[in-house]
Structure formats: C-alpha cells, structure tokens
Enzyme design. Structure first.
Site, short mmCIF file in Angstrom:
data_model
loop_
_atom_site.label_atom_id
_atom_site.label_comp_id
_atom_site.label_asym_id
_atom_site.label_seq_id
_atom_site.Cartn_x
_atom_site.Cartn_y
_atom_site.Cartn_z
N GLU A 14 15.05 -4.26 2.82
CA GLU A 14 15.69 -3.34 1.89
C GLU A 14 16.59 -2.34 2.62
OE1 GLU A 14 17.11 -2.60 -0.66
OE2 GLU A 14 15.68 -1.85 -2.17
N ASN A 57 7.97 0.69 -8.69
CA ASN A 57 8.96 0.26 -9.67
C ASN A 57 8.56 0.75 -11.06
OD1 ASN A 57 9.26 -2.89 -8.00
ND2 ASN A 57 10.76 -1.24 -7.94
N ARG A 74 15.00 -11.02 -6.41
CA ARG A 74 14.44 -9.69 -6.17
C ARG A 74 12.92 -9.80 -6.29
NH1 ARG A 74 14.49 -4.09 -9.68
NH2 ARG A 74 13.67 -2.79 -7.98
N HIS A 75 12.22 -9.15 -5.39
CA HIS A 75 10.75 -9.20 -5.40
C HIS A 75 10.18 -8.78 -6.75
CE1 HIS A 75 10.38 -4.83 -5.36
NE2 HIS A 75 11.37 -4.82 -4.48
N GLU A 88 7.47 -6.80 -9.37
CA GLU A 88 7.25 -5.37 -9.60
C GLU A 88 6.15 -4.79 -8.71
OE1 GLU A 88 7.06 -3.33 -13.78
OE2 GLU A 88 4.99 -3.59 -13.07
N THR A 89 6.35 -3.53 -8.34
CA THR A 89 5.32 -2.74 -7.65
C THR A 89 5.00 -1.53 -8.54
OG1 THR A 89 6.81 -1.21 -6.53
CG2 THR A 89 6.41 -3.35 -5.45
N GLN A 139 12.08 2.91 -3.53
CA GLN A 139 11.14 2.49 -2.51
C GLN A 139 11.72 2.44 -1.10
OE1 GLN A 139 8.01 -0.52 -4.37
NE2 GLN A 139 10.08 -1.04 -4.96
N ARG A 175 5.99 -6.63 -0.19
CA ARG A 175 6.27 -6.97 -1.59
C ARG A 175 7.19 -8.19 -1.68
NH1 ARG A 175 8.80 -2.10 -0.35
NH2 ARG A 175 11.02 -1.84 -0.83
#
Length: 198
Positions: free
Chosen positions: A84, A14, A7-8, A10-11, A20, A57
């Site tokens: 996504e 998040n 999983r990518h 953090e943004t 998102q 991301r």
C-alpha cells in the site's frame, strides 16, 4: 498478460472508515467472504498464480482467492512492490479527512505521504515484473490507494485516484506487456460482474 488486480477484502478499519496505509490490519469476516467470492468468480479465468502485497490483509486475500479458485496456496507469492501507499500522517485517520487527503495526494510533500509519482513508478515496476513471469493469466492483490494510483497512471486520470472508490474485493483487469504497454479493460468489478469480462 492478463492481470486480475484485486483490492484486498474488508478489514475493521475499512468498516470504521479509517485510512490504513501500511498498518498491518487483518481481514474481518466480511473480508474473508469477499475474498472467497473473488476466488469463486475467478475459478474459470485460467489464472495460474496469485501475487500479493506483503501486508497480511492482502496476503490472506490472495491465499483465499487461490484456494477458492482451485489454484492452491502453493501458487501464492509475495511481490513487495504491491504494498500500500505510505499515507504518512493520514494513516489511522478517519475518512472524514478525505477532502484533505485528496487535495494533497498528488503533491510531493503531503504530510509524509508517499508521493504519487513514486507510487506510480513502484506499481508500474510491479506490472513489469508480473509481465516478465511469462504467466499469461494471473491475479494480484494490492490496496486501494496503490491500485488507484496505477489506474490513474494507465488511464491518464480518467479513473483512479480522486475519482474511483474501489470496492473491497473489487477486481480490475489490466492487459498487455512491458514492450507494447498496458491498458485497463475493466475497472472495479464486483465478483458477481466478473463472468462477463472473461
């Protein structure tokens, strides 16, 4: 094939606990560090390529993973099927709406959300395409909702959608091929826990 499915990182969304979907939100500083930790953890894994969702991301996470693992960014490739889940009207909403989201996420008409079965078919196609590369060990970077749908499909809903809260930078391991099938051999590992999974 042995696939490290990440999983990518953090943004800011998040961090703010916002869904998102396909909004193209970049990594924040924490997300960059998480991606670096993934790459370092994978440095002895034997990965030969990194495939990513086209959203920035995920792409940036893949580039950092490739660089930190010693692989190099020229071995990073887009795979559109890893994008996504389209969250429809839930995109941008805050996670306080999680109960509504999970109640509807398996349905066929959930506020414009991409149906579970469609996401599963797309992520299974991604697995098939990755298997067809004939690369024995590789990494792929995708997104929380999409990965959870795949994990649910592969585990008969023992893990994944509605059950697993994936870590940013969390790594699941999937092994197998399109002929014999795929199985989950590790789920949602933090980078520090990955060494025991080689």
């Amino acid at each position: 094939m042995k696939l490290y499915l990440i999983r990518h990182g953090e943004t800011d969304w998040n961090r703010l606990l916002r869904f998102q979907g396909r909004e193209d939100v970049p990594l924040n500083e924490t997300g960059i560090r998480q991606a670096e930790a993934c790459g370092k953890a994978l440095s002895d894994s034997g990965i030969q390529a990194v495939f990513t969702s086209p959203l920035k991301r995920a792409r940036r996470t893949g580039e950092i993973v490739a660089a930190a693992s010693g692989l190099g960014c020229e071995k990073v490739f887009d795979l559109p099927e890893l994008i996504e889940r389209d969250l429809g009207e839930y995109s941008g909403k805050y996670i306080k709406d999680r109960s509504d989201y999970f109640a509807l996420s398996a349905g066929t008409d959930a506020g414009g959300m991409e149906p579970f079965d469609n996401v599963l078919a797309r992520m299974e196609l991604a697995l098939k395409k990755l298997s067809e590369t004939k690369i024995p060990v590789l990494a792929a970077v995708s997104h929380g909702a999409a990965i959870n749908v795949l994990l649910a499909g592969l585990s008969n809903h023992a893990v994944g959608t509605g059950k697993t809260r994936l870590l940013n930078g969390g790594i699941s391991i999937i092994e197998g091929d399109a002929q014999k099938g795929f199985r989950i051999t590790a789920c949602n590992l933090a980078p520090n826990d990955l060494k025991n999974a080689f």
